[in-house]
Design an enzyme around this catalytic site. Structure first.
Site, PDB file in Angstrom:
ATOM      1  N   HIS A 117       0.914  -1.098   0.098  1.00  0.00           N
ATOM      2  CA  HIS A 117      -0.067  -0.066   0.149  1.00  0.00           C
ATOM      3  C   HIS A 117       1.023   1.133   0.027  1.00  0.00           C
ATOM      4  O   HIS A 117       1.890   1.128   0.371  1.00  0.00           O
ATOM      5  CB  HIS A 117      -0.785  -0.079   1.237  1.00  0.00           C
ATOM      6  CG  HIS A 117      -2.132   1.080   1.139  1.00  0.00           C
ATOM      7  ND1 HIS A 117      -1.997   2.413   1.377  1.00  0.00           N
ATOM      8  CD2 HIS A 117      -3.281   0.739   0.751  1.00  0.00           C
ATOM      9  CE1 HIS A 117      -3.158   2.889   1.116  1.00  0.00           C
ATOM     10  NE2 HIS A 117      -3.917   2.036   0.792  1.00  0.00           N
TER      11      HIS A 117
ATOM     12  N   ASP B 276      -7.731  -5.365   0.119  1.00  0.00           N
ATOM     13  CA  ASP B 276      -8.427  -6.226  -0.898  1.00  0.00           C
ATOM     14  C   ASP B 276      -7.817  -7.823  -0.974  1.00  0.00           C
ATOM     15  O   ASP B 276      -8.781  -8.431  -1.665  1.00  0.00           O
ATOM     16  CB  ASP B 276      -7.659  -5.685  -2.200  1.00  0.00           C
ATOM     17  CG  ASP B 276      -8.589  -4.464  -2.947  1.00  0.00           C
ATOM     18  OD1 ASP B 276      -9.661  -4.244  -2.456  1.00  0.00           O
ATOM     19  OD2 ASP B 276      -7.761  -3.501  -3.561  1.00  0.00           O
TER      20      ASP B 276
HETATM   21  N1  ACO Z   1       4.311  -7.769  -4.864  1.00  0.00           N
HETATM   22  C1  ACO Z   1       5.574  -7.457  -5.030  1.00  0.00           C
HETATM   23  N2  ACO Z   1       6.396  -6.556  -4.910  1.00  0.00           N
HETATM   24  C2  ACO Z   1       5.588  -5.500  -4.659  1.00  0.00           C
HETATM   25  C3  ACO Z   1       4.458  -5.356  -4.369  1.00  0.00           C
HETATM   26  C4  ACO Z   1       3.422  -6.657  -4.493  1.00  0.00           C
HETATM   27  N3  ACO Z   1       2.143  -6.687  -4.247  1.00  0.00           N
HETATM   28  N4  ACO Z   1       3.957  -4.308  -4.131  1.00  0.00           N
HETATM   29  C5  ACO Z   1       5.180  -3.391  -4.124  1.00  0.00           C
HETATM   30  N5  ACO Z   1       6.219  -4.417  -4.543  1.00  0.00           N
HETATM   31  C6  ACO Z   1       7.699  -3.905  -4.568  1.00  0.00           C
HETATM   32  C7  ACO Z   1       7.976  -3.066  -5.827  1.00  0.00           C
HETATM   33  O1  ACO Z   1       8.222  -3.804  -6.830  1.00  0.00           O
HETATM   34  C8  ACO Z   1       8.990  -2.228  -5.419  1.00  0.00           C
HETATM   35  O2  ACO Z   1      10.164  -2.803  -5.088  1.00  0.00           O
HETATM   36  P1  ACO Z   1      11.651  -2.327  -5.602  1.00  0.00           P
HETATM   37  O3  ACO Z   1      11.733  -1.234  -4.269  1.00  0.00           O
HETATM   38  O4  ACO Z   1      12.388  -3.311  -5.537  1.00  0.00           O
HETATM   39  O5  ACO Z   1      11.576  -1.682  -6.926  1.00  0.00           O
HETATM   40  C9  ACO Z   1       8.626  -1.848  -3.966  1.00  0.00           C
HETATM   41  O6  ACO Z   1       7.995  -2.903  -3.262  1.00  0.00           O
HETATM   42  C10 ACO Z   1       7.756  -0.461  -3.772  1.00  0.00           C
HETATM   43  O7  ACO Z   1       6.678  -0.589  -4.745  1.00  0.00           O
HETATM   44  P2  ACO Z   1       6.017   0.581  -5.478  1.00  0.00           P
HETATM   45  O8  ACO Z   1       5.346   0.192  -6.427  1.00  0.00           O
HETATM   46  O9  ACO Z   1       7.041   1.785  -5.686  1.00  0.00           O
HETATM   47  O10 ACO Z   1       5.164   1.400  -4.136  1.00  0.00           O
HETATM   48  P3  ACO Z   1       3.879   2.072  -4.312  1.00  0.00           P
HETATM   49  O11 ACO Z   1       3.570   2.659  -2.985  1.00  0.00           O
HETATM   50  O12 ACO Z   1       4.042   2.998  -5.537  1.00  0.00           O
HETATM   51  O13 ACO Z   1       2.679   0.951  -4.911  1.00  0.00           O
HETATM   52  C11 ACO Z   1       1.082  -0.436  -4.743  1.00  0.00           C
HETATM   53  C12 ACO Z   1       1.679   0.710  -4.018  1.00  0.00           C
HETATM   54  C13 ACO Z   1       0.592   0.125  -6.173  1.00  0.00           C
HETATM   55  C14 ACO Z   1      -0.300  -0.807  -4.019  1.00  0.00           C
HETATM   56  C15 ACO Z   1       1.685  -1.709  -4.957  1.00  0.00           C
HETATM   57  O14 ACO Z   1       2.073  -2.021  -3.550  1.00  0.00           O
HETATM   58  C16 ACO Z   1       0.996  -2.713  -5.561  1.00  0.00           C
HETATM   59  O15 ACO Z   1       1.044  -2.645  -6.976  1.00  0.00           O
HETATM   60  N6  ACO Z   1       0.321  -3.800  -5.029  1.00  0.00           N
HETATM   61  C17 ACO Z   1      -0.485  -4.671  -5.765  1.00  0.00           C
HETATM   62  C18 ACO Z   1      -1.788  -4.191  -6.066  1.00  0.00           C
HETATM   63  C19 ACO Z   1      -2.567  -3.974  -4.975  1.00  0.00           C
HETATM   64  O16 ACO Z   1      -2.923  -4.671  -4.302  1.00  0.00           O
HETATM   65  N7  ACO Z   1      -3.370  -2.763  -5.231  1.00  0.00           N
HETATM   66  C20 ACO Z   1      -4.281  -2.399  -4.060  1.00  0.00           C
HETATM   67  C21 ACO Z   1      -3.863  -1.276  -3.288  1.00  0.00           C
HETATM   68  S1  ACO Z   1      -5.156  -0.994  -1.869  1.00  0.00           S
HETATM   69  C22 ACO Z   1      -6.210  -0.081  -2.698  1.00  0.00           C
HETATM   70  O17 ACO Z   1      -6.184   0.547  -3.816  1.00  0.00           O
HETATM   71  C23 ACO Z   1      -7.591  -0.269  -2.155  1.00  0.00           C
END
Ligand code: ACO
Length: 427
Positions: A305, A362
């Site tokens: 998140h 979720d």
């Molecule tokens: N699985 C694997 N790796 C992940 C995940 C995941 N679910 N989420 C983040 N990471 C990793 C990224 O690859 C990144 O790694 P790095 O630092 O080595 O490059 C690091 O964790 C940070 O991730 P970002 O995408 O930069 O974090 P951000 O805060 O921008 O994104 C997000 C948050 C979009 C929710 C992300 O965690 C994600 O894509 N999760 C999966 C989709 C999801 O569950 N979305 C629902 C969010 S809650 C909502 O909207 C109600």
């Protein structure tokens, strides 16, 4: 601390610091460009507060979420979705009379225009319900052109009631259309959630038995989704609304933003992921490894998140509710076992620990929706129905702010510098 000092070359700029009611602080850069010629850049708004707001407080480090000061766990336990909607939109819990007339108002606006119903027939059978929702909500504006002026308080009130009341009707109609069943009209004897379930699952030939446990579970899920301050879809609603486009247009845009898999679309992705894991028979450890692989685009849906870096308080409540609801309904869902196993494996893994990736709202919500009989492609619509009062409250707060300005970010241009036009025919 009331000022920050910014030094650029040999010049100093004093920037005011503003403080919120929970002692959060922000440097106010509104006048920075006028004073220095510089803008700030913050791709993805990681560090940008777009507004002040008195609706929802969350602390991502401590895992706190409160609507108008009331902790989410108290609302989840004691309130109903329509009461929470009132709280978010009007800033206080309603008294008994206010709640009664609010609920009655929402009940009396549930029908949709007969002509609007015909629009459903234009979509292909396999259309995603989020596309239908966005289109239908936007099209509501065509029926209420005499009463959708965002600057008119009476128009605002009637638009708010119409939207909240008609959303479940439109959602249920879109489902019925996708399975080829006749639309079921709303019933005024039923409350908001019971009415929705009845429109989803009854057929003209047979009544649907409305289980109070199911209605309670639905209220809980909608309450947990009702607002989450300046997330992607809410910011979209504010941005579109800031141009003084009508509320239906702004909410229609919010629905599109929510649809994406990085946002609300994740609840559908989680269920699809769990189903795939079950079908493939792959061990969860392998799935965790795949989610870590930087050569793959696969992410663990329902994990991580932008704001919560400790735990998502909504996920905690949902996980517990998931166990209780499935037990009460006598359902044994193998996907719940896979989800728990996956959560355990990820939380132990250094990759997830280092990046502070926890299950979000979720991760378990889909398993409950499945138990309630909601089909997977409707999960994000359910999220939108829950988020609707939050979108409305945020829009109303913005529109009623006398200092509201149209949202218009700046940029730093990185394209070609001035280049002469060349006639294609001469090349
Ligand atoms: N699985 C694997 N790796 C992940 C995940 C995941 N679910 N989420 C983040 N990471 C990793 C990224 O690859 C990144 O790694 P790095 O630092 O080595 O490059 C690091 O964790 C940070 O991730 P970002 O995408 O930069 O974090 P951000 O805060 O921008 O994104 C997000 C948050 C979009 C929710 C992300 O965690 C994600 O894509 N999760 C999966 C989709 C999801 O569950 N979305 C629902 C969010 S809650 C909502 O909207 C109600």
């Amino acid at each position: 601390m009331s000022e920050a000092l910014l030094k650029i070359a040999d010049k100093e700029y004093k920037l005011p610091i503003i403080e919120g009611s929970e002692k959060e602080k922000a440097v106010d850069i509104t006048k920075l460009r006028a004073q220095s010629g510089l803008v700030t850049i913050d791709s993805g708004y990681l560090n940008t507060g777009a507004c002040t707001s008195a609706i929802t407080f969350l602390d991502g480090e401590l895992g706190i979420l409160r609507y108008r000061g009331i902790p989410i766990d108290q609302l989840a336990e004691k309130s109903t979705f329509t009461e929470v909607a009132y709280l978010l939109i009007y800033g206080k819990l309603p008294n008994n009379t206010e709640l009664g007339s609010w609920n009655e108002n929402l009940t009396k606006h549930t029908l949709i225009h007969e002509d609007l119903k015909r629009l459903f027939g234009g979509f292909p059978k396999e259309a995603h319900p989020m596309a239908i929702m966005s289109c239908m909500i936007g099209s509501l504006s065509t029926y209420y052109q005499d009463s959708y002026d965002p600057e008119n308080p009476e128009h605002r009130e009637i638009s708010i009631r119409r939207l909240l009341a008609k959303f479940p009707t439109i959602a249920a109609f879109s489902f019925k259309k996708s399975i080829g069943q006749p639309a079921i009209h709303p019933k005024n004897s039923l409350d908001y959630c019971a009415n929705f379930m009845n429109m989803m699952f009854s057929v003209p030939a047979e009544d649907y038995h409305i289980d109070p446990e199911i209605v309670k579970a639905l209220n809980l899920l909608l309450i947990l989704h009702a607002d989450h301050e300046q997330n992607c879809s809410t910011s979209t609603v504010r941005l579109v609304g800031s141009s003084l486009a009508n509320l239906y247009a702004a909410i229609s845009a919010g629905i599109c933003a929510l649809w994406g898999p990085r946002h609300g679309g994740a609840n559908q992705e989680v269920l699809e992921m769990l189903n795939e894991i079950k079908a493939s028979g792959k061990p969860v450890k392998q799935i965790v490894e795949e989610a870590k692989d930087k050569n793959s685009t696969f992410r663990l849906s329902g994990f991580g998140h932008r704001v919560y870096k400790n735990f998502d308080p909504r996920a905690k409540i949902i996980k517990k509710a998931c166990d209780t609801i499935l037990t009460k309904m006598g359902i044994k869902d193998p996907l719940l076992d896979i989800a728990k196993e996956l959560e355990e494996a990820a939380l132990k893994d250094q990759y997830f620990v280092d990046r502070k990736l926890y299950p979000n709202v979720d991760f378990y919500s889909g398993i409950i929706y499945r138990a309630l009989g909601i089909p997977v492609n409707m999960f994000t619509v359910m999220f939108a129905m829950g988020r609707l009062p939050g979108w409305i409250a945020q829009w109303k707060e913005m529109i009623e702010d006398p200092n509201m300005k149209i949202g218009r970010p700046r940029q730093i241009y990185t394209g070609p510098t001035e280049t002469s036009y060349e006639d294609a025919k001469k090349k």
